[in-house]
Design a protein around this motif. Structure first.
Motif, mmCIF file in Angstrom:
data_model
loop_
_atom_site.group_PDB
_atom_site.id
_atom_site.type_symbol
_atom_site.label_atom_id
_atom_site.label_comp_id
_atom_site.label_asym_id
_atom_site.label_seq_id
_atom_site.Cartn_x
_atom_site.Cartn_y
_atom_site.Cartn_z
ATOM 1 N N ALA A 19 -7.368 101.851 -14.069
ATOM 2 C CA ALA A 19 -6.835 102.080 -15.412
ATOM 3 C C ALA A 19 -5.311 102.046 -15.435
ATOM 4 C CB ALA A 19 -7.328 103.423 -15.950
ATOM 5 N N LYS A 39 -10.858 104.776 -14.977
ATOM 6 C CA LYS A 39 -11.531 105.165 -16.216
ATOM 7 C C LYS A 39 -12.905 104.518 -16.231
ATOM 8 C CE LYS A 39 -9.524 105.710 -20.139
ATOM 9 N NZ LYS A 39 -8.813 105.568 -21.435
ATOM 10 N N LYS A 86 -16.566 103.495 -12.757
ATOM 11 C CA LYS A 86 -15.122 103.628 -12.821
ATOM 12 C C LYS A 86 -14.424 102.319 -12.424
ATOM 13 C CE LYS A 86 -15.147 107.849 -14.191
ATOM 14 N NZ LYS A 86 -14.566 108.956 -13.417
ATOM 15 N N ASP A 133 -2.301 106.342 -21.353
ATOM 16 C CA ASP A 133 -3.669 106.526 -20.868
ATOM 17 C C ASP A 133 -4.614 105.390 -21.232
ATOM 18 O OD1 ASP A 133 -3.383 107.228 -23.575
ATOM 19 O OD2 ASP A 133 -5.223 108.433 -23.515
#
Length: 284
Positions: free
Chosen positions: A96, A102, A93, A233
């Motif tokens: 993000a 992310k 990870k 996103d």
């Protein structure tokens, strides 16, 4: 006798008068200092050449810069060829944006016949880079080959930020399995997190959309609206402090678009319209 002499004297006098009246002139004396002849070493104005001599100095060559000189564009070809063999690395990870994390990266999609997205994006990015470089643009690629791992999405955004890019363009292809899904769309960060994600990024996305549409490509019929897709996103867009947009060139699961993406001619067509759109944005 005296009378004869007087007549002779009178005749002589008359003859002298007649001789003088006949127009016989005595020559005039020559001047003591005759004028010098004109100099032959100094041509008159009428004999001067009407055109400059061939040895006349020429103007210096132009030093005008190419129209796009000094501009910096970062091209971000999605994914990478080594991602699929290194799940541990690409699944870790990373930040993000918007307080989220992310995976570092993903493997991307492919056509039904197996042509991978990472190969398509790298080839198109190289073609765009060549076209822009020829116009004086300094181009930076987020990856230099199609056999490595990553870089992670946060690193890709950092490359654009550190380069002070005038435009950051990520190149991708979609993989929707929905029946009949086709067409391209362009994503941008929304709502914006900084000034560059506002009007500059929206303008970049719109210019790319308009360029692809003018080049004969169809806007997506399954995502976004009129070829544009505001997104919150996508890490590469959220973390950018430069004008940034992401182009999904089409759906690799659509047979027609897949055939175009898998061909050199099709990839050149994509590259040409994307490069032209970036040029238009830089000129605006």
């Amino acid at each position: 006798m005296v009378a004869v002499r007087r007549r002779l004297s009178l005749l002589v006098a008359i003859g002298l008068v007649l001789f003088t009246a006949c127009g016989v002139d005595t020559p005039a004396p020559e001047p003591r200092n005759p004028p010098a002849p004109p100099s032959l070493s100094s041509p008159s104005a009428s004999s001067a050449p009407s055109t400059p001599p061939s040895s006349a100095p020429k103007p210096p060559p132009s030093t005008q810069q190419p129209p796009k000189a000094g501009k910096v564009v970062v091209l971000d070809p999605g994914h990478n060829g080594g991602n699929s063999g290194n799940p541990g690395e690409i699944n870790r990870k990373v930040p993000a944006g918007r307080g989220k994390t992310k995976p570092c990266n993903t493997t991307g999609t492919s056509t039904n016949s197996g042509y991978p997205e990472h190969a398509f994006t790298f080839d198109v990015a190289q073609r765009v880079a060549e076209a822009l470089s020829a116009k004086g643009v300094r181009v930076v690629l987020t990856r230099q080959n199609d056999s490595g791992i990553g870089p992670c999405v946060d690193e890709r955004a950092a490359i654009g930020n550190e380069a002070g890019a005038d435009a950051v363009v990520s190149i991708h292809a979609d993989g929707s399995n929905s029946a009949g899904s086709n067409g391209f769309h362009v994503a941008y960060s929304a709502p914006p997190l900084n000034a560059q994600q506002g009007a500059p990024s929206t303008k970049l996305a719109t210019t790319l959309r308009d360029g692809l549409r003018a080049g004969g490509f169809t806007t997506a019929n399954y995502i976004g609206s009129n070829g544009l897709a505001p997104r919150a996103d996508l890490a590469g867009l959220n973390l950018s402090t430069r004008p940034a947009a992401l182009v999904e060139c089409g759906n690799m699961r659509n047979s027609g678009e897949a055939a175009a993406m898998a061909s050199a001619e099709g990839r050149q067509r994509y590259a040409a319209v994307i490069a032209k759109a970036i040029e238009d944005y830089l000129a605006g």
